[in-house]
Write a protein that holds these residues in place. Sequence first.
Motif, PDB file in Angstrom:
ATOM      1  N   GLY A 180       0.809  -1.206   0.000  1.00 38.18           N
ATOM      2  CA  GLY A 180       0.000   0.000   0.000  1.00 38.18           C
ATOM      3  C   GLY A 180       0.845   1.261   0.000  1.00 38.18           C
ATOM      4  O   GLY A 180       1.997   1.254   0.436  1.00 38.18           O
ATOM      5  N   PHE A 181       0.297   2.337  -0.514  1.00 38.29           N
ATOM      6  CA  PHE A 181       0.992   3.620  -0.528  1.00 38.29           C
ATOM      7  C   PHE A 181      -0.016   4.710  -0.224  1.00 38.29           C
ATOM      8  O   PHE A 181      -1.207   4.573  -0.490  1.00 38.29           O
ATOM      9  CB  PHE A 181       1.683   3.871  -1.873  1.00 38.29           C
ATOM     10  N   ASP A 182       0.479   5.782   0.349  1.00 43.02           N
ATOM     11  CA  ASP A 182      -0.388   6.868   0.775  1.00 43.02           C
ATOM     12  C   ASP A 182      -0.054   8.105  -0.059  1.00 43.02           C
ATOM     13  O   ASP A 182       1.029   8.686   0.087  1.00 43.02           O
ATOM     14  CB  ASP A 182      -0.173   7.156   2.265  1.00 43.02           C
ATOM     15  N   SER A 183      -0.952   8.486  -0.939  1.00 43.49           N
ATOM     16  CA  SER A 183      -0.753   9.672  -1.762  1.00 43.49           C
ATOM     17  C   SER A 183      -2.089  10.356  -1.976  1.00 43.49           C
ATOM     18  O   SER A 183      -3.063   9.708  -2.387  1.00 43.49           O
ATOM     19  CB  SER A 183      -0.147   9.319  -3.126  1.00 43.49           C
ATOM     20  N   PRO A 184      -2.185  11.663  -1.703  1.00 45.59           N
ATOM     21  CA  PRO A 184      -3.455  12.360  -1.888  1.00 45.59           C
ATOM     22  C   PRO A 184      -3.894  12.429  -3.341  1.00 45.59           C
ATOM     23  O   PRO A 184      -5.069  12.657  -3.615  1.00 45.59           O
ATOM     24  CB  PRO A 184      -3.177  13.759  -1.318  1.00 45.59           C
ATOM     25  N   THR A 185      -2.971  12.218  -4.262  1.00 42.16           N
ATOM     26  CA  THR A 185      -3.330  12.282  -5.684  1.00 42.16           C
ATOM     27  C   THR A 185      -3.797  10.936  -6.213  1.00 42.16           C
ATOM     28  O   THR A 185      -4.389  10.874  -7.297  1.00 42.16           O
ATOM     29  CB  THR A 185      -2.132  12.743  -6.528  1.00 42.16           C
ATOM     30  N   GLY A 186      -3.518   9.862  -5.492  1.00 45.52           N
ATOM     31  CA  GLY A 186      -3.859   8.533  -5.972  1.00 45.52           C
ATOM     32  C   GLY A 186      -2.878   7.968  -6.973  1.00 45.52           C
ATOM     33  O   GLY A 186      -3.084   6.870  -7.500  1.00 45.52           O
ATOM     34  N   VAL A 187      -1.793   8.708  -7.240  1.00 50.15           N
ATOM     35  CA  VAL A 187      -0.786   8.263  -8.206  1.00 50.15           C
ATOM     36  C   VAL A 187       0.430   7.756  -7.446  1.00 50.15           C
ATOM     37  O   VAL A 187       0.942   8.426  -6.544  1.00 50.15           O
ATOM     38  CB  VAL A 187      -0.364   9.407  -9.146  1.00 50.15           C
ATOM     39  N   LEU A 188       0.908   6.574  -7.804  1.00 50.95           N
ATOM     40  CA  LEU A 188       2.171   6.078  -7.276  1.00 50.95           C
ATOM     41  C   LEU A 188       3.289   6.668  -8.127  1.00 50.95           C
ATOM     42  O   LEU A 188       3.392   6.386  -9.325  1.00 50.95           O
ATOM     43  CB  LEU A 188       2.218   4.550  -7.323  1.00 50.95           C
ATOM     44  N   VAL A 189       4.119   7.503  -7.514  1.00 54.08           N
ATOM     45  CA  VAL A 189       5.213   8.162  -8.229  1.00 54.08           C
ATOM     46  C   VAL A 189       6.538   7.587  -7.742  1.00 54.08           C
ATOM     47  O   VAL A 189       6.764   7.451  -6.537  1.00 54.08           O
ATOM     48  CB  VAL A 189       5.187   9.686  -8.001  1.00 54.08           C
ATOM     49  N   ARG A 231       2.114  18.563 -14.773  1.00 53.93           N
ATOM     50  CA  ARG A 231       0.719  18.243 -14.434  1.00 53.93           C
ATOM     51  C   ARG A 231       0.608  17.352 -13.208  1.00 53.93           C
ATOM     52  O   ARG A 231      -0.411  17.384 -12.507  1.00 53.93           O
ATOM     53  CB  ARG A 231       0.043  17.564 -15.632  1.00 53.93           C
ATOM     54  N   LEU A 232       1.633  16.544 -12.943  1.00 50.35           N
ATOM     55  CA  LEU A 232       1.621  15.743 -11.727  1.00 50.35           C
ATOM     56  C   LEU A 232       1.434  16.623 -10.498  1.00 50.35           C
ATOM     57  O   LEU A 232       0.771  16.233  -9.528  1.00 50.35           O
ATOM     58  CB  LEU A 232       2.946  14.980 -11.584  1.00 50.35           C
ATOM     59  N   GLN A 233       2.044  17.836 -10.540  1.00 53.23           N
ATOM     60  CA  GLN A 233       1.980  18.733  -9.404  1.00 53.23           C
ATOM     61  C   GLN A 233       0.698  19.549  -9.352  1.00 53.23           C
ATOM     62  O   GLN A 233       0.498  20.326  -8.420  1.00 53.23           O
ATOM     63  CB  GLN A 233       3.182  19.676  -9.418  1.00 53.23           C
ATOM     64  N   ARG A 234      -0.149  19.401 -10.355  1.00 54.42           N
ATOM     65  CA  ARG A 234      -1.395  20.153 -10.398  1.00 54.42           C
ATOM     66  C   ARG A 234      -2.606  19.275 -10.090  1.00 54.42           C
ATOM     67  O   ARG A 234      -3.739  19.752 -10.121  1.00 54.42           O
ATOM     68  CB  ARG A 234      -1.558  20.825 -11.764  1.00 54.42           C
ATOM     69  N   LEU A 235      -2.372  18.006  -9.825  1.00 54.15           N
ATOM     70  CA  LEU A 235      -3.474  17.122  -9.486  1.00 54.15           C
ATOM     71  C   LEU A 235      -4.051  17.503  -8.121  1.00 54.15           C
ATOM     72  O   LEU A 235      -3.366  18.080  -7.274  1.00 54.15           O
ATOM     73  CB  LEU A 235      -2.990  15.670  -9.446  1.00 54.15           C
ATOM     74  N   GLN A 236      -5.301  17.182  -7.929  1.00 48.49           N
ATOM     75  CA  GLN A 236      -5.942  17.487  -6.654  1.00 48.49           C
ATOM     76  C   GLN A 236      -5.198  16.816  -5.506  1.00 48.49           C
ATOM     77  O   GLN A 236      -4.920  15.626  -5.542  1.00 48.49           O
ATOM     78  CB  GLN A 236      -7.407  17.030  -6.675  1.00 48.49           C
ATOM     79  N   GLY A 237      -4.873  17.608  -4.501  1.00 49.92           N
ATOM     80  CA  GLY A 237      -4.147  17.093  -3.341  1.00 49.92           C
ATOM     81  C   GLY A 237      -2.646  17.232  -3.431  1.00 49.92           C
ATOM     82  O   GLY A 237      -1.950  17.103  -2.425  1.00 49.92           O
ATOM     83  N   ALA A 238      -2.132  17.526  -4.626  1.00 48.14           N
ATOM     84  CA  ALA A 238      -0.674  17.584  -4.797  1.00 48.14           C
ATOM     85  C   ALA A 238      -0.071  18.795  -4.103  1.00 48.14           C
ATOM     86  O   ALA A 238       1.036  18.723  -3.565  1.00 48.14           O
ATOM     87  CB  ALA A 238      -0.322  17.594  -6.279  1.00 48.14           C
ATOM     88  N   HIS A 239      -0.787  19.917  -4.100  1.00 52.47           N
ATOM     89  CA  HIS A 239      -0.228  21.149  -3.533  1.00 52.47           C
ATOM     90  C   HIS A 239       0.048  20.993  -2.051  1.00 52.47           C
ATOM     91  O   HIS A 239       1.143  21.340  -1.571  1.00 52.47           O
ATOM     92  CB  HIS A 239      -1.186  22.312  -3.782  1.00 52.47           C
ATOM     93  N   GLU A 240      -0.906  20.483  -1.310  1.00 48.74           N
ATOM     94  CA  GLU A 240      -0.734  20.341   0.130  1.00 48.74           C
ATOM     95  C   GLU A 240       0.410  19.379   0.441  1.00 48.74           C
ATOM     96  O   GLU A 240       1.224  19.626   1.348  1.00 48.74           O
ATOM     97  CB  GLU A 240      -2.021  19.841   0.775  1.00 48.74           C
ATOM     98  N   GLU A 241       0.481  18.303  -0.302  1.00 49.74           N
ATOM     99  CA  GLU A 241       1.548  17.325  -0.095  1.00 49.74           C
ATOM    100  C   GLU A 241       2.916  17.951  -0.359  1.00 49.74           C
ATOM    101  O   GLU A 241       3.858  17.783   0.426  1.00 49.74           O
ATOM    102  CB  GLU A 241       1.332  16.123  -1.018  1.00 49.74           C
ATOM    103  N   SER A 242       3.019  18.696  -1.448  1.00 52.20           N
ATOM    104  CA  SER A 242       4.316  19.253  -1.826  1.00 52.20           C
ATOM    105  C   SER A 242       4.756  20.358  -0.874  1.00 52.20           C
ATOM    106  O   SER A 242       5.939  20.451  -0.516  1.00 52.20           O
ATOM    107  CB  SER A 242       4.277  19.778  -3.263  1.00 52.20           C
ATOM    108  N   GLU A 243       3.832  21.196  -0.408  1.00 56.82           N
ATOM    109  CA  GLU A 243       4.231  22.301   0.464  1.00 56.82           C
ATOM    110  C   GLU A 243       4.667  21.802   1.829  1.00 56.82           C
ATOM    111  O   GLU A 243       5.584  22.359   2.443  1.00 56.82           O
ATOM    112  CB  GLU A 243       3.097  23.311   0.581  1.00 56.82           C
ATOM    113  N   TYR A 244       4.038  20.762   2.322  1.00 56.86           N
ATOM    114  CA  TYR A 244       4.496  20.155   3.574  1.00 56.86           C
ATOM    115  C   TYR A 244       5.913  19.612   3.391  1.00 56.86           C
ATOM    116  O   TYR A 244       6.785  19.773   4.260  1.00 56.86           O
ATOM    117  CB  TYR A 244       3.548  19.044   4.005  1.00 56.86           C
ATOM    118  N   ALA A 245       6.158  18.995   2.230  1.00 58.75           N
ATOM    119  CA  ALA A 245       7.489  18.448   1.952  1.00 58.75           C
ATOM    120  C   ALA A 245       8.518  19.560   1.809  1.00 58.75           C
ATOM    121  O   ALA A 245       9.669  19.412   2.230  1.00 58.75           O
ATOM    122  CB  ALA A 245       7.442  17.602   0.683  1.00 58.75           C
ATOM    123  N   VAL A 246       8.139  20.698   1.215  1.00 53.69           N
ATOM    124  CA  VAL A 246       9.066  21.815   1.063  1.00 53.69           C
ATOM    125  C   VAL A 246       9.480  22.358   2.423  1.00 53.69           C
ATOM    126  O   VAL A 246      10.649  22.704   2.646  1.00 53.69           O
ATOM    127  CB  VAL A 246       8.449  22.927   0.186  1.00 53.69           C
TER     128      VAL A 246
END
Length: 505
Positions: free
Chosen positions: A100-109, A176-191
């Motif tokens: 299993g993997f946890d991603s708000p976008t639903g994409v395994l990257v 576009r990977l970074q524009r998917l729903q949920g990607a912004h919150e995930e990326s800013e926490y990581a930043v």
Amino acid sequence: MSDLLLRDVRVVAIDDDAAAPTEPVDVLVRDGVIAEVGPGITRAQEVPVLDGGGRHVVPGLWDTHVHMVQWALGQTRLDTAGTASPSEVLARVVDRLTWGFDSPTGVLVGWGHRTGRWLEQPTVAALDAVTGEVPVALISGDGHHGWLNTPALRLLGGPPVDGVVAESEWFPLYDRLQRLQGAHEESEYAVTRAIQAAHTLGVVGIVDLEFGRPWEQWRERTAEGMPPLRARTGVYPEGLEDAIAAGLRTGAPIRATDGLVTMGPLKIITDGSLNTRTAWCCDPYADGHLLRDPAGAANYPVEELTELLHRAKGAGLEAALHAIGDAAVGAVLDAFAASGAVGSVEHAQLVDPADVRRWAALPQRVVASVQPAHLLDDRSVTEQCWPDRTDRTFTLRSFLDAGIELTLGSDAPVSPLDPWQAMAAAVHRGPEDGESWHPEQEITPREALAASVDGQRVRVGDRGDLVLLEQDPLLASGTSAERARRFRYTLVSATVLDGQLVHGG
């Protein structure tokens, strides 16, 4: 901006200047700028004091080539580095999907695989066979191609392909990977976490060459109270006219960022990469008969490149031109010469000696912005694909000897955002316990540090960005490996940014 008095520190003499203080001194920062350097500085009552305890001080470190969001997210992505075949990558994908993997976008990257030495190339069908309907996007370790399954291609609007999506077809999907729903919150926490980690290494600034509109991202980060970091933000050709219309000029501060973020260069990717075997070369790759373009290819004709530089120059923007192959380096030098634009050649990985001389003769400032840690990963593929030209790769010594200004970076996430690793690789061109690869191109520790501090020194009038070290990184003697080891094991005890303590104490 803040005030700070740093007491009892030893200034590391980056320029080997006999006038640099040899005894411990105090450093007073006023309004974010070094106001005084000397022993026994008196202070106003309200100025806080940081006791250096005889430790060594250098200017804050910079990384001049970062993709900040991609670097930050790298800590959460499936690691595909070190794999030798598609089947090894697929096994890691299956394992992650099983657990299993946890991603708000639903994409395994995933991130990190390098296909340059693979005997078998990846296919969409092979990835589809193990992933089902879960979108999967596996990004190469150089960032220049994506191996996507059919659901991910459909989600991101990718082209119909049998294998990887590379270069100009890939970069829009990457964005576009970074524009998917949920990607912004995930990326800013990581930043946020990435900035905090950078502070522990003494990093106070980056050149952020992320896709999209990074100047707006940094404005939002300031408003949200994210830890401070200096940044110069780039713009790509597709956003150039919008940037010009907004009045953005290189060096101009981005409003509402506390003066820490400024507009940077126009970034143009003029060719591909070595590991994807798309870097544009004068001669074919050793395995060029297997490639669609045996010598790689240009992304822009010189005429279009020159016109972009003319446009940028007229609008007050510098230019940062990605060029890895020697044909690409030659073309960007043509464009700089024809346009008179100032800026940098990013990577400059394979260079004809004649072009080093031509570069040095340009009347304007064109910096060599190089990522030395890449040579640690690229040695084997260079020897396979460019066996007849390995002596012309990462030619740092040649640049400096010719009088070309050098700055160091990482291209994070391609290499870690770690200036100490970059400096070590520039000093000793090999692993810690291995031989140096083409040692004639090594540079000295002093030169490596000078290329990592954005032209700053611990002197009156320079920025109040200071790093306290437990040891002087320039004192090591002996072999290049021993000198580089000093960088690798340097301990940062405190980082001061704009007069504010952001790490340690």
